[in-house]
Design a protein around this motif. Structure first.
Motif, PDB file in Angstrom:
ATOM      1  N   PRO A  39       2.892   8.432   5.433  1.00 28.57           N
ATOM      2  CA  PRO A  39       2.732   8.043   6.843  1.00 28.57           C
ATOM      3  C   PRO A  39       1.889   9.064   7.603  1.00 28.57           C
ATOM      4  O   PRO A  39       2.021  10.267   7.406  1.00 28.57           O
ATOM      5  CB  PRO A  39       4.156   8.017   7.391  1.00 28.57           C
ATOM      6  N   ASN A  40       0.999   8.561   8.456  1.00 26.86           N
ATOM      7  CA  ASN A  40       0.156   9.420   9.278  1.00 26.86           C
ATOM      8  C   ASN A  40       0.154   8.843  10.692  1.00 26.86           C
ATOM      9  O   ASN A  40      -0.513   7.845  10.957  1.00 26.86           O
ATOM     10  CB  ASN A  40      -1.264   9.470   8.721  1.00 26.86           C
ATOM     11  N   PRO A  41       0.905   9.464  11.618  1.00 24.39           N
ATOM     12  CA  PRO A  41       0.984   8.930  12.987  1.00 24.39           C
ATOM     13  C   PRO A  41      -0.373   8.849  13.683  1.00 24.39           C
ATOM     14  O   PRO A  41      -0.586   8.010  14.544  1.00 24.39           O
ATOM     15  CB  PRO A  41       1.901   9.924  13.715  1.00 24.39           C
ATOM     16  N   GLN A  42      -1.327   9.731  13.295  1.00 26.85           N
ATOM     17  CA  GLN A  42      -2.657   9.694  13.914  1.00 26.85           C
ATOM     18  C   GLN A  42      -3.508   8.539  13.380  1.00 26.85           C
ATOM     19  O   GLN A  42      -4.447   8.112  14.029  1.00 26.85           O
ATOM     20  CB  GLN A  42      -3.412  11.011  13.665  1.00 26.85           C
ATOM     21  N   GLN A  43      -3.184   8.052  12.177  1.00 25.91           N
ATOM     22  CA  GLN A  43      -3.909   6.929  11.590  1.00 25.91           C
ATOM     23  C   GLN A  43      -2.915   5.968  10.946  1.00 25.91           C
ATOM     24  O   GLN A  43      -2.824   5.881   9.718  1.00 25.91           O
ATOM     25  CB  GLN A  43      -4.902   7.414  10.545  1.00 25.91           C
ATOM     26  N   PRO A  44      -2.179   5.223  11.773  1.00 31.74           N
ATOM     27  CA  PRO A  44      -1.209   4.286  11.195  1.00 31.74           C
ATOM     28  C   PRO A  44      -1.910   3.154  10.448  1.00 31.74           C
ATOM     29  O   PRO A  44      -3.059   2.813  10.757  1.00 31.74           O
ATOM     30  CB  PRO A  44      -0.448   3.756  12.413  1.00 31.74           C
ATOM     31  N   ILE A  45      -1.225   2.604   9.496  1.00 31.22           N
ATOM     32  CA  ILE A  45      -1.759   1.471   8.740  1.00 31.22           C
ATOM     33  C   ILE A  45      -1.790   0.255   9.655  1.00 31.22           C
ATOM     34  O   ILE A  45      -0.802  -0.061  10.324  1.00 31.22           O
ATOM     35  CB  ILE A  45      -0.890   1.182   7.500  1.00 31.22           C
ATOM     36  N   ARG A  46      -2.945  -0.384   9.696  1.00 31.60           N
ATOM     37  CA  ARG A  46      -3.088  -1.565  10.534  1.00 31.60           C
ATOM     38  C   ARG A  46      -2.190  -2.677   9.997  1.00 31.60           C
ATOM     39  O   ARG A  46      -2.218  -2.958   8.789  1.00 31.60           O
ATOM     40  CB  ARG A  46      -4.551  -2.014  10.574  1.00 31.60           C
ATOM     41  N   PRO A  47      -1.381  -3.298  10.836  1.00 30.91           N
ATOM     42  CA  PRO A  47      -0.504  -4.386  10.367  1.00 30.91           C
ATOM     43  C   PRO A  47      -1.297  -5.450   9.623  1.00 30.91           C
ATOM     44  O   PRO A  47      -2.394  -5.835  10.022  1.00 30.91           O
ATOM     45  CB  PRO A  47       0.094  -4.946  11.665  1.00 30.91           C
TER      46      PRO A  47
END
Length: 146
Positions: A39-47
């Motif tokens: 997980p990367n809060p600065q680059q979340p996975i696009r839904p």
């Protein structure tokens, strides 16, 4: 130093890898989906992209290339492959024609399989994923010319 092609399929990578496996004998050596990344809060996975391929290493013949779904961007032109082509060199014309015909499925032939002044068989096709392929069987003695 090594240079490897890295192809981005804009959301169709899994389909492309299956196609290349069936048509060219491609083997997936490694594959990671976006959901597998930390997980990367600065680059979340696009839904909607969690199950898309973030990175894959693929072997076709003696060559390894890399592939990804990329950004899965639906803006016009975002999935276009331009400015390059992939070349397959085969050992005999019948193998070349068979390979060429296999990757033509769903694609657009640019130059039909035929003998040329530089080869015993050559053809060009843009496959159904937009990737330009050139298949060639060089004249005997010219195996390193392509």
């Amino acid at each position: 130093m090594q240079v490897q092609p890295y192809l981005f399929f804009n959301g169709r990578c899994e389909e492309a890898l299956k196609f290349y496996g069936e048509k060219l004998g491609a083997q997936v050596l490694f594959q990671m989906r976006f959901r597998d990344a930390p997980p990367n809060p600065q680059q979340p996975i696009r839904p909607g992209t969690e199950d898309k391929i973030m990175h894959a290493s693929v072997k076709i013949g003696a060559t390894e290339l890399m592939a990804s779904d990329g950004n899965c961007d639906d803006t016009p032109g975002s999935g276009t492959h331009t400015g390059y082509g992939l070349s397959i060199t085969v050992d005999d014309p019948s193998q070349g024609e068979k390979t060429f015909n296999a990757i033509c499925e769903g694609g657009n032939v640019v130059m039909p399989w035929q003998a040329t002044f530089w080869s015993t068989g050559f053809g060009m096709v843009v496959d159904k994923f937009g990737v330009m392929w050139m298949v060639t069987n060089p004249h005997e003695g010219d195996k390193h010319a392509s």
